[in-house]
Design a protein around this motif. Structure first.
Motif, PDB file in Angstrom:
ATOM      1  N   PHE A 227     -27.839   8.683  16.050  1.00  0.00           N
ATOM      2  CA  PHE A 227     -26.410   8.977  16.063  1.00  0.00           C
ATOM      3  C   PHE A 227     -25.609   7.859  16.705  1.00  0.00           C
ATOM      4  CE2 PHE A 227     -24.774  13.173  14.802  1.00  0.00           C
ATOM      5  CZ  PHE A 227     -25.904  13.617  14.132  1.00  0.00           C
ATOM      6  N   THR A 228     -26.045   7.381  17.864  1.00  0.00           N
ATOM      7  CA  THR A 228     -25.252   6.394  18.588  1.00  0.00           C
ATOM      8  C   THR A 228     -25.163   5.074  17.852  1.00  0.00           C
ATOM      9  OG1 THR A 228     -27.222   5.781  19.850  1.00  0.00           O
ATOM     10  CG2 THR A 228     -25.730   7.361  20.849  1.00  0.00           C
ATOM     11  N   MET A 229     -26.201   4.695  17.105  1.00  0.00           N
ATOM     12  CA  MET A 229     -26.214   3.394  16.434  1.00  0.00           C
ATOM     13  C   MET A 229     -25.690   3.459  15.008  1.00  0.00           C
ATOM     14  SD  MET A 229     -27.124   1.509  18.814  1.00  0.00           S
ATOM     15  CE  MET A 229     -26.978   0.066  17.775  1.00  0.00           C
ATOM     16  N   LYS A 230     -25.620   4.671  14.400  1.00  0.00           N
ATOM     17  CA  LYS A 230     -25.323   4.730  12.979  1.00  0.00           C
ATOM     18  C   LYS A 230     -24.056   5.486  12.597  1.00  0.00           C
ATOM     19  CE  LYS A 230     -28.424   2.161  11.295  1.00  0.00           C
ATOM     20  NZ  LYS A 230     -28.018   0.941  10.575  1.00  0.00           N
ATOM     21  N   VAL A 231     -23.368   6.090  13.563  1.00  0.00           N
ATOM     22  CA  VAL A 231     -22.150   6.812  13.215  1.00  0.00           C
ATOM     23  C   VAL A 231     -21.113   5.876  12.613  1.00  0.00           C
ATOM     24  CG1 VAL A 231     -20.143   7.973  14.186  1.00  0.00           C
ATOM     25  CG2 VAL A 231     -22.410   8.759  14.763  1.00  0.00           C
ATOM     26  N   ALA A 232     -20.886   4.714  13.267  1.00  0.00           N
ATOM     27  CA  ALA A 232     -19.903   3.770  12.747  1.00  0.00           C
ATOM     28  C   ALA A 232     -20.282   3.272  11.363  1.00  0.00           C
ATOM     29  CB  ALA A 232     -19.757   2.588  13.705  1.00  0.00           C
ATOM     30  N   ALA A 233     -21.573   2.983  11.163  1.00  0.00           N
ATOM     31  CA  ALA A 233     -22.013   2.498   9.852  1.00  0.00           C
ATOM     32  C   ALA A 233     -21.855   3.584   8.797  1.00  0.00           C
ATOM     33  CB  ALA A 233     -23.472   2.047   9.922  1.00  0.00           C
ATOM     34  N   ALA A 234     -22.119   4.844   9.176  1.00  0.00           N
ATOM     35  CA  ALA A 234     -21.983   5.934   8.214  1.00  0.00           C
ATOM     36  C   ALA A 234     -20.536   6.124   7.809  1.00  0.00           C
ATOM     37  CB  ALA A 234     -22.540   7.235   8.820  1.00  0.00           C
ATOM     38  N   VAL A 235     -19.605   6.024   8.775  1.00  0.00           N
ATOM     39  CA  VAL A 235     -18.184   6.151   8.466  1.00  0.00           C
ATOM     40  C   VAL A 235     -17.750   5.049   7.516  1.00  0.00           C
ATOM     41  CG1 VAL A 235     -15.863   6.034   9.427  1.00  0.00           C
ATOM     42  CG2 VAL A 235     -17.606   7.367  10.577  1.00  0.00           C
ATOM     43  N   SER A 236     -18.186   3.806   7.803  1.00  0.00           N
ATOM     44  CA  SER A 236     -17.832   2.696   6.926  1.00  0.00           C
ATOM     45  C   SER A 236     -18.352   2.932   5.521  1.00  0.00           C
ATOM     46  CB  SER A 236     -18.418   1.387   7.479  1.00  0.00           C
ATOM     47  OG  SER A 236     -17.865   1.092   8.721  1.00  0.00           O
ATOM     48  N   LEU A 237     -19.584   3.450   5.398  1.00  0.00           N
ATOM     49  CA  LEU A 237     -20.163   3.701   4.086  1.00  0.00           C
ATOM     50  C   LEU A 237     -19.395   4.774   3.341  1.00  0.00           C
ATOM     51  CD1 LEU A 237     -22.419   3.283   2.021  1.00  0.00           C
ATOM     52  CD2 LEU A 237     -23.782   4.947   3.283  1.00  0.00           C
TER      53      LEU A 237
ATOM     54  N   GLU B  29     -18.438  -2.960   6.616  1.00  0.00           N
ATOM     55  CA  GLU B  29     -18.435  -2.891   8.080  1.00  0.00           C
ATOM     56  C   GLU B  29     -17.454  -3.885   8.681  1.00  0.00           C
ATOM     57  OE1 GLU B  29     -21.536  -2.958  11.834  1.00  0.00           O
ATOM     58  OE2 GLU B  29     -21.964  -4.238  10.118  1.00  0.00           O
ATOM     59  N   ILE B  30     -17.457  -5.117   8.182  1.00  0.00           N
ATOM     60  CA  ILE B  30     -16.544  -6.134   8.709  1.00  0.00           C
ATOM     61  C   ILE B  30     -15.097  -5.727   8.480  1.00  0.00           C
ATOM     62  CG2 ILE B  30     -15.775  -8.522   8.451  1.00  0.00           C
ATOM     63  CD1 ILE B  30     -18.658  -9.238   7.705  1.00  0.00           C
ATOM     64  N   LYS B  31     -14.803  -5.258   7.264  1.00  0.00           N
ATOM     65  CA  LYS B  31     -13.429  -4.892   6.916  1.00  0.00           C
ATOM     66  C   LYS B  31     -12.930  -3.732   7.773  1.00  0.00           C
ATOM     67  CE  LYS B  31     -12.953  -2.913   2.952  1.00  0.00           C
ATOM     68  NZ  LYS B  31     -12.869  -2.758   1.479  1.00  0.00           N
ATOM     69  N   HIS B  32     -13.741  -2.688   7.910  1.00  0.00           N
ATOM     70  CA  HIS B  32     -13.302  -1.544   8.694  1.00  0.00           C
ATOM     71  C   HIS B  32     -13.279  -1.862  10.190  1.00  0.00           C
ATOM     72  CE1 HIS B  32     -14.277   0.531   4.884  1.00  0.00           C
ATOM     73  NE2 HIS B  32     -13.243   1.265   5.243  1.00  0.00           N
ATOM     74  N   GLY B  33     -14.116  -2.799  10.611  1.00  0.00           N
ATOM     75  CA  GLY B  33     -14.030  -3.256  11.994  1.00  0.00           C
ATOM     76  C   GLY B  33     -12.712  -3.959  12.272  1.00  0.00           C
ATOM     77  N   ARG B  34     -12.255  -4.770  11.322  1.00  0.00           N
ATOM     78  CA  ARG B  34     -10.976  -5.462  11.487  1.00  0.00           C
ATOM     79  C   ARG B  34      -9.811  -4.471  11.520  1.00  0.00           C
ATOM     80  NH1 ARG B  34     -12.429 -10.105   6.982  1.00  0.00           N
ATOM     81  NH2 ARG B  34     -13.645 -11.477   8.371  1.00  0.00           N
ATOM     82  N   VAL B  35      -9.855  -3.496  10.617  1.00  0.00           N
ATOM     83  CA  VAL B  35      -8.808  -2.474  10.605  1.00  0.00           C
ATOM     84  C   VAL B  35      -8.812  -1.701  11.920  1.00  0.00           C
ATOM     85  CG1 VAL B  35      -8.031  -0.346   9.495  1.00  0.00           C
ATOM     86  CG2 VAL B  35      -8.836  -2.253   8.100  1.00  0.00           C
ATOM     87  N   ALA B  36     -10.000  -1.381  12.416  1.00  0.00           N
ATOM     88  CA  ALA B  36     -10.100  -0.626  13.668  1.00  0.00           C
ATOM     89  C   ALA B  36      -9.594  -1.436  14.859  1.00  0.00           C
ATOM     90  CB  ALA B  36     -11.548  -0.197  13.903  1.00  0.00           C
TER      91      ALA B  36
ATOM     92  N   ALA C 218      -5.925  -1.279  14.712  1.00  0.00           N
ATOM     93  CA  ALA C 218      -5.476   0.062  15.081  1.00  0.00           C
ATOM     94  C   ALA C 218      -5.608   0.307  16.581  1.00  0.00           C
ATOM     95  CB  ALA C 218      -6.290   1.104  14.309  1.00  0.00           C
ATOM     96  N   PHE C 219      -6.699  -0.168  17.178  1.00  0.00           N
ATOM     97  CA  PHE C 219      -6.918   0.038  18.612  1.00  0.00           C
ATOM     98  C   PHE C 219      -5.849  -0.671  19.434  1.00  0.00           C
ATOM     99  CE2 PHE C 219      -8.870  -0.976  22.701  1.00  0.00           C
ATOM    100  CZ  PHE C 219      -9.377   0.250  23.085  1.00  0.00           C
ATOM    101  N   VAL C 220      -5.594  -1.937  19.094  1.00  0.00           N
ATOM    102  CA  VAL C 220      -4.560  -2.688  19.809  1.00  0.00           C
ATOM    103  C   VAL C 220      -3.188  -2.064  19.568  1.00  0.00           C
ATOM    104  CG1 VAL C 220      -3.377  -4.911  19.993  1.00  0.00           C
ATOM    105  CG2 VAL C 220      -5.873  -4.838  19.786  1.00  0.00           C
ATOM    106  N   GLY C 221      -2.928  -1.670  18.306  1.00  0.00           N
ATOM    107  CA  GLY C 221      -1.647  -1.045  17.999  1.00  0.00           C
ATOM    108  C   GLY C 221      -1.440   0.257  18.748  1.00  0.00           C
ATOM    109  N   TYR C 222      -2.500   1.024  18.908  1.00  0.00           N
ATOM    110  CA  TYR C 222      -2.397   2.289  19.651  1.00  0.00           C
ATOM    111  C   TYR C 222      -1.977   2.026  21.095  1.00  0.00           C
ATOM    112  CZ  TYR C 222      -3.661   6.978  21.255  1.00  0.00           C
ATOM    113  OH  TYR C 222      -3.621   8.241  21.788  1.00  0.00           O
ATOM    114  N   ILE C 223      -2.596   1.038  21.721  1.00  0.00           N
ATOM    115  CA  ILE C 223      -2.267   0.720  23.110  1.00  0.00           C
ATOM    116  C   ILE C 223      -0.836   0.206  23.226  1.00  0.00           C
ATOM    117  CG2 ILE C 223      -2.835  -0.796  25.050  1.00  0.00           C
ATOM    118  CD1 ILE C 223      -5.742  -0.659  24.161  1.00  0.00           C
TER     119      ILE C 223
ATOM    120  N   MET D 253     -14.012   0.675  16.294  1.00  0.00           N
ATOM    121  CA  MET D 253     -14.115   1.881  15.458  1.00  0.00           C
ATOM    122  C   MET D 253     -14.381   3.111  16.320  1.00  0.00           C
ATOM    123  SD  MET D 253     -16.033   0.771  11.905  1.00  0.00           S
ATOM    124  CE  MET D 253     -17.203  -0.454  12.507  1.00  0.00           C
ATOM    125  N   ILE D 254     -15.253   2.944  17.299  1.00  0.00           N
ATOM    126  CA  ILE D 254     -15.517   4.057  18.222  1.00  0.00           C
ATOM    127  C   ILE D 254     -14.275   4.345  19.061  1.00  0.00           C
ATOM    128  CG2 ILE D 254     -16.928   4.799  20.182  1.00  0.00           C
ATOM    129  CD1 ILE D 254     -19.180   3.048  19.065  1.00  0.00           C
ATOM    130  N   GLY D 255     -13.592   3.280  19.500  1.00  0.00           N
ATOM    131  CA  GLY D 255     -12.443   3.437  20.382  1.00  0.00           C
ATOM    132  C   GLY D 255     -11.273   4.153  19.740  1.00  0.00           C
TER     133      GLY D 255
END
Length: 275
Positions: A31-41, A108-115, A118-123, A239-241
């Protein structure tokens, strides 16, 4: 997630005959290592919901797999290559293993960039920082006083929301249409330059999306490779944040590490942009 949890428990029981308490550590690791990858998929492409043929192919001569293993060791020298779901050996929509790996890497790279954005924008939005000029020609200011970031989004007019969504859609279309596709010999994560594709964009564009001021064009290949590793790790954490922020706002106490920040409860639907 509950369904996935029980499926994993069933697999472990069938293969190893272990009771739940002994399988707990394995499940937590997955779960800890694959949740982000599963969401991206799951959200990487709407084509995932179309009928398709997929299967497993031999990866003995997979250059993409070798690159993936090398990158995994650099991004996490302790864990190194970790693929319990065997995503690196599947064939997606009839493509080769190499092409499928490149698809997942690009997602993964694309959704990481979006995240990260989003994380910086949220703050930024949480601290009331906004542009000093109006958001529209009628003098309407940015909705910085509407509340939390999700509430600020809700306060936007529908035309403003559509402008943002359509612009992001244009970037997605351009990245797929221009240059060498990442599943056909291109590089996963590479965004084509506007200036190199006048056949698609008929008018000059002064700045490119990636490296608009040319700060990275003279960097060595080693420096670029190190930058990719940093981008991957930062994107995974982002993505987690960002989902942690949204989850805590929607269900107070669901993210214990954020419960002390006093994030306001959000009554809306984070995944329904026009609700």
């Amino acid at each position: 997630l509950t369904s996935i949890y029980h499926q994993l428990v069933g697999i472990l029981r069938e293969r190893f005959g272990r009771p739940l308490r002994k399988a707990k550590s394995c499940i937590i690791s997955i779960f800890t290592m694959k949740v982000a990858a599963a969401v991206s998929l799951l959200i990487g492409s709407s084509a995932a919901f179309a009928p398709s043929q997929s299967g497993r192919q031999s990866t003995a001569a997979s250059a993409a797999l070798d690159d993936l293993k090398s990158l995994a060791e650099k991004s996490n020298p302790v864990l190194k290559f970790y693929d319990p779901l065997e995503l690196s050996s599947i064939s997606i929509w009839g493509n080769s293993v190499d092409q499928s790996i490149n698809f997942l890497r690009h997602a993964e790279i694309k959704h990481g960039r979006v995240a990260m954005a989003a994380f910086v924008g949220y703050i930024v939005q949480s601290n009331g920082i906004h542009w000093p000029f109006p958001i529209s020609f009628d003098g309407t200011p940015y909705p910085y006083d509407a509340g939390s970031p999700p509430e600020q989004w809700d306060a936007l007019s529908d035309p403003a929301k559509w402008q943002i969504i359509l612009f992001v859609g244009f970037l997605e279309w351009f990245s797929e249409a221009a240059g060498t596709h990442y599943m056909r010999g291109g590089k996963p994560g590479a965004f084509p330059k506007f200036s190199d594709h006048s056949e698609i964009i008929p008018h000059p564009v002064p700045l490119n999306l990636f490296d608009p001021f040319g700060f990275s064009k003279n960097k060595s290949e080693e420096a670029k490779a190190q930058g990719l590793v940093k981008e991957l790790n930062n994107g995974r954490l982002a993505m987690i944040g960002i989902f942690g922020f949204l989850s805590e706002q929607k269900l107070s106490g669901s993210v214990p590490l954020l419960s002390g920040l006093g994030l306001p409860h959000y009554d809306g639907e984070p995944m329904a942009p026009f609700s």
